[in-house]
Design a protein around this motif. Structure first.
Motif, PDB file in Angstrom:
ATOM      1  N   LYS A   1      -7.638 -13.041  -5.503  1.00  0.00           N
ATOM      2  CA  LYS A   1      -6.563 -13.506  -6.384  1.00  0.00           C
ATOM      3  C   LYS A   1      -6.780 -13.160  -7.850  1.00  0.00           C
ATOM      4  N   VAL A   2      -8.023 -13.124  -8.289  1.00  0.00           N
ATOM      5  CA  VAL A   2      -8.318 -12.794  -9.691  1.00  0.00           C
ATOM      6  C   VAL A   2      -8.489 -11.289  -9.862  1.00  0.00           C
ATOM      7  N   TYR A   3      -9.380 -10.681  -9.066  1.00  0.00           N
ATOM      8  CA  TYR A   3      -9.720  -9.265  -9.238  1.00  0.00           C
ATOM      9  C   TYR A   3      -8.512  -8.378  -8.929  1.00  0.00           C
ATOM     10  N   ASP A   4      -8.028  -8.427  -7.692  1.00  0.00           N
ATOM     11  CA  ASP A   4      -6.871  -7.603  -7.331  1.00  0.00           C
ATOM     12  C   ASP A   4      -5.601  -8.115  -7.994  1.00  0.00           C
ATOM     13  N   GLY A   5      -5.549  -9.428  -8.232  1.00  0.00           N
ATOM     14  CA  GLY A   5      -4.390  -9.977  -8.942  1.00  0.00           C
ATOM     15  C   GLY A   5      -4.249  -9.394 -10.331  1.00  0.00           C
ATOM     16  N   ASN A   6      -5.386  -9.097 -10.977  1.00  0.00           N
ATOM     17  CA  ASN A   6      -5.347  -8.493 -12.307  1.00  0.00           C
ATOM     18  C   ASN A   6      -4.776  -7.072 -12.253  1.00  0.00           C
ATOM     19  N   PHE A   7      -5.169  -6.302 -11.223  1.00  0.00           N
ATOM     20  CA  PHE A   7      -4.577  -4.971 -11.021  1.00  0.00           C
ATOM     21  C   PHE A   7      -3.064  -5.082 -10.887  1.00  0.00           C
ATOM     22  N   LYS A   8      -2.616  -6.002 -10.032  1.00  0.00           N
ATOM     23  CA  LYS A   8      -1.177  -6.167  -9.778  1.00  0.00           C
ATOM     24  C   LYS A   8      -0.438  -6.511 -11.064  1.00  0.00           C
ATOM     25  N   GLU A   9      -0.981  -7.453 -11.835  1.00  0.00           N
ATOM     26  CA  GLU A   9      -0.309  -7.907 -13.063  1.00  0.00           C
ATOM     27  C   GLU A   9      -0.214  -6.786 -14.088  1.00  0.00           C
ATOM     28  N   ILE A  10      -1.308  -6.023 -14.267  1.00  0.00           N
ATOM     29  CA  ILE A  10      -1.313  -4.944 -15.258  1.00  0.00           C
ATOM     30  C   ILE A  10      -0.325  -3.846 -14.859  1.00  0.00           C
ATOM     31  N   PHE A  11      -0.313  -3.455 -13.580  1.00  0.00           N
ATOM     32  CA  PHE A  11       0.644  -2.444 -13.128  1.00  0.00           C
ATOM     33  C   PHE A  11       2.078  -2.894 -13.403  1.00  0.00           C
ATOM     34  N   GLN A  12       2.379  -4.149 -13.085  1.00  0.00           N
ATOM     35  CA  GLN A  12       3.739  -4.644 -13.281  1.00  0.00           C
ATOM     36  C   GLN A  12       4.103  -4.659 -14.761  1.00  0.00           C
ATOM     37  N   ARG A  13       3.163  -5.090 -15.621  1.00  0.00           N
ATOM     38  CA  ARG A  13       3.427  -5.135 -17.058  1.00  0.00           C
ATOM     39  C   ARG A  13       3.660  -3.738 -17.626  1.00  0.00           C
TER      40      ARG A  13
ATOM     41  N   PRO B   1     -32.107 -14.752   4.599  1.00  0.00           N
ATOM     42  CA  PRO B   1     -32.003 -13.401   4.029  1.00  0.00           C
ATOM     43  C   PRO B   1     -30.571 -12.881   4.057  1.00  0.00           C
ATOM     44  N   GLY B   2     -30.239 -12.075   3.073  1.00  0.00           N
ATOM     45  CA  GLY B   2     -28.890 -11.507   3.009  1.00  0.00           C
ATOM     46  C   GLY B   2     -28.777 -10.484   1.899  1.00  0.00           C
ATOM     47  N   ILE B   3     -27.560 -10.128   1.588  1.00  0.00           N
ATOM     48  CA  ILE B   3     -27.298  -9.106   0.572  1.00  0.00           C
ATOM     49  C   ILE B   3     -26.246  -9.609  -0.405  1.00  0.00           C
ATOM     50  N   LEU B   4     -26.309  -9.104  -1.630  1.00  0.00           N
ATOM     51  CA  LEU B   4     -25.378  -9.492  -2.690  1.00  0.00           C
ATOM     52  C   LEU B   4     -24.890  -8.249  -3.418  1.00  0.00           C
ATOM     53  N   GLN B   5     -23.669  -8.314  -3.908  1.00  0.00           N
ATOM     54  CA  GLN B   5     -23.093  -7.182  -4.643  1.00  0.00           C
ATOM     55  C   GLN B   5     -22.190  -7.708  -5.754  1.00  0.00           C
ATOM     56  N   GLY B   6     -22.339  -7.131  -6.928  1.00  0.00           N
ATOM     57  CA  GLY B   6     -21.455  -7.454  -8.046  1.00  0.00           C
ATOM     58  C   GLY B   6     -20.685  -6.218  -8.466  1.00  0.00           C
ATOM     59  N   ILE B   7     -19.368  -6.357  -8.638  1.00  0.00           N
ATOM     60  CA  ILE B   7     -18.538  -5.237  -9.094  1.00  0.00           C
ATOM     61  C   ILE B   7     -17.722  -5.681 -10.300  1.00  0.00           C
ATOM     62  N   HIS B   8     -17.199  -4.706 -11.013  1.00  0.00           N
ATOM     63  CA  HIS B   8     -16.378  -5.040 -12.181  1.00  0.00           C
ATOM     64  C   HIS B   8     -15.319  -3.967 -12.392  1.00  0.00           C
ATOM     65  N   ASN B   9     -14.375  -4.261 -13.266  1.00  0.00           N
ATOM     66  CA  ASN B   9     -13.453  -3.261 -13.791  1.00  0.00           C
ATOM     67  C   ASN B   9     -13.014  -3.700 -15.176  1.00  0.00           C
ATOM     68  N   MET B  10     -12.338  -2.809 -15.879  1.00  0.00           N
ATOM     69  CA  MET B  10     -11.924  -3.083 -17.256  1.00  0.00           C
ATOM     70  C   MET B  10     -10.408  -2.997 -17.370  1.00  0.00           C
ATOM     71  N   ASP B  11      -9.809  -3.935 -18.104  1.00  0.00           N
ATOM     72  CA  ASP B  11      -8.362  -3.903 -18.297  1.00  0.00           C
ATOM     73  C   ASP B  11      -7.906  -2.566 -18.865  1.00  0.00           C
ATOM     74  N   SER B  12      -8.685  -2.029 -19.816  1.00  0.00           N
ATOM     75  CA  SER B  12      -8.290  -0.771 -20.448  1.00  0.00           C
ATOM     76  C   SER B  12      -8.244   0.367 -19.432  1.00  0.00           C
ATOM     77  N   SER B  13      -9.203   0.375 -18.479  1.00  0.00           N
ATOM     78  CA  SER B  13      -9.226   1.424 -17.466  1.00  0.00           C
ATOM     79  C   SER B  13      -8.066   1.252 -16.482  1.00  0.00           C
ATOM     80  N   ILE B  14      -7.777   0.010 -16.114  1.00  0.00           N
ATOM     81  CA  ILE B  14      -6.656  -0.242 -15.201  1.00  0.00           C
ATOM     82  C   ILE B  14      -5.340   0.160 -15.868  1.00  0.00           C
ATOM     83  N   GLU B  15      -5.219  -0.113 -17.151  1.00  0.00           N
ATOM     84  CA  GLU B  15      -4.016   0.297 -17.890  1.00  0.00           C
ATOM     85  C   GLU B  15      -3.870   1.814 -17.897  1.00  0.00           C
TER      86      GLU B  15
END
Length: 398
Positions: free
Chosen positions: A215-227, A174-188
């Motif tokens: 590396k993917v999720y937070d990495g995307n935030f980092k890349e968009i902010f820098q761009r 037994p355990g728990i699962l969670q899915g989260i998301h974000n959108m490039d447009s919102s981060i921009e």
């Protein structure tokens, strides 16, 4: 005395518990005697949200979009205990999460400084503005609890039917699962809002995430902010003599604790939820902080940055007049009225909002304050008052 007129209404979003009680007192004592208040009222109390299946929340967000200005009381986000206490049909979503999602905005929170309340962090000499992303992550998550062994997978099916599938975990029990998301447009939008605000205030902008682990999720935030910084703001920042700085979220926390303040700290949604409370508390009280949701389309929602003050509400129900600090609620109203005045070209309304804020802070600086501030006051408080006495004192001065 003729009341100050409003050209257009603001969306008024009522809330829960102790803040709902004080919301009505503030209107009665500080606003309605002076302003011919025009609002479109929405009851975002927990039971009404449940009864309407959150329609009232979506309607209030639509009203903010239409009117351009809203003011919101603190609200309860339901959990299992609240579901039982209020006899709810279901666990309702966070109303703040819904509104932030609908407006695609960024929340800016700033401590309210007064001369006789010193920060717990002695190096802070200037306010730290916290820019909180207001979309996605755990506030729009999908969760499940599993009762036994099995394979947990993350699956994405593209519009053309192609499928990407990754194993999250081979569950051994037994355990728990969670899915989260974000959108490039919102981060921009988040990046642009933060950098525009920093440029307007002429303060440095810091951003922290955890791209070494995520590396993917937070990495995307980092890349968009820098761009966004490199392509749209670098030259403007250099001309203004300010800087943009990225580092890991834990490093930002360490650096902030040793800084003198005077910067904008951009945070992902949950980080901002936690860190804004830390900054507010270190600066005196959770009730001594402004909170403004700003959308990319120029819509503004002003709210109390703290919760509904549940324990005080239970004491109030038992007949006690509590010493709950109403400053953030007052400043939510003054912020909304000032923005309404700015958009409508009504300087007398703007002047009223400014005078109400000054009256509120002058009362505290004169040594009359609620119990949360009295513990921190230097020199010591002259008089510790309950919420009603504090509001009456502000009204008299106003």
């Amino acid at each position: 005395m003729a009341k100050i007129q409003m050209k257009n209404a603001i969306a008024e979003l009522d809330g829960d518990e102790m803040t709902r009680v004080l919301w009505a007192v503030i209107k009665e004592k500080l606003l309605e005697p002076f302003v011919d208040l025009k609002t479109e009222y929405f009851d975002l109390g927990l039971k009404n949200r449940d009864d309407t299946d959150d329609k009232v929340t979506y309607d209030s967000a639509a009203a903010i979009k239409r009117l351009k200005v809203g003011v919101k009381c603190a609200t309860i986000t339901s959990n299992a205990a609240r579901m039982k206490e209020y006899n709810l049909k279901q666990l309702t979503r966070s109303p703040n999460g819904i509104i932030r999602e609908e407006l695609d905005g960024t929340v800016f929170r700033t401590p309210i400084f007064v001369k006789n309340i010193n920060c717990s962090v002695t190096s802070w000499k200037k306010p730290i503005v916290l820019g909180r992303h207001a979309y996605g992550d755990v506030y729009k998550n999908c969760e499940m609890k599993v009762d036994g062994p099995g394979k947990a997978e993350l699956v994405f099916t593209s519009a053309d039917g192609k499928e990407i599938r990754k194993t999250i975990q081979e569950m051994k029990g037994p355990g728990i699962l969670q899915g989260i998301h974000n959108m490039d447009s919102s981060i921009e939008s988040f990046a642009r809002c933060c950098m525009s605000y920093a440029l307007d205030q002429k303060i440095d902008c810091w951003f922290g995430a955890k791209d070494t682990i995520s590396k993917v999720y937070d990495g995307n935030f980092k890349e968009i902010f820098q761009r966004i910084y490199e392509t749209e703001f670098k030259d403007k920042f250099e001309k203004a003599g300010i800087s943009y700085f990225y580092t890991l979220i834990d490093d930002v926390v360490a650096r902030v604790m040793k800084s003198e303040g005077g910067l904008l700290w951009a945070c992902k949604n949950y980080d901002g939820d936690v860190m804004s409370d830390m900054i507010a508390s270190a600066c005196g009280s959770l009730a001594m902080m402004t909170s403004i949701l700003v959308s990319p389309n120029g819509e503004f929602e002003y709210e109390a940055s703290h919760g509904t003050v549940q324990k005080h509400f239970y004491r109030y129900q038992a007949g006690e007049k509590t010493s709950t600090n109403p400053v953030a609620l007052i400043f939510a109203w003054t912020g909304a009225l000032a923005k309404r005045a700015e958009l409508d070209g009504t300087p007398d309304l703007a002047e009223f909002a400014k005078k109400l804020e000054k009256s509120t802070l002058d009362v505290i600086e004169e040594g009359i304050m609620t119990g949360d501030l009295a513990r921190l006051a230097e020199p010591a408080a002259k008089k510790i008052v309950n919420s009603w006495e504090f509001i009456d004192t502000v009204a008299a001065r106003l």
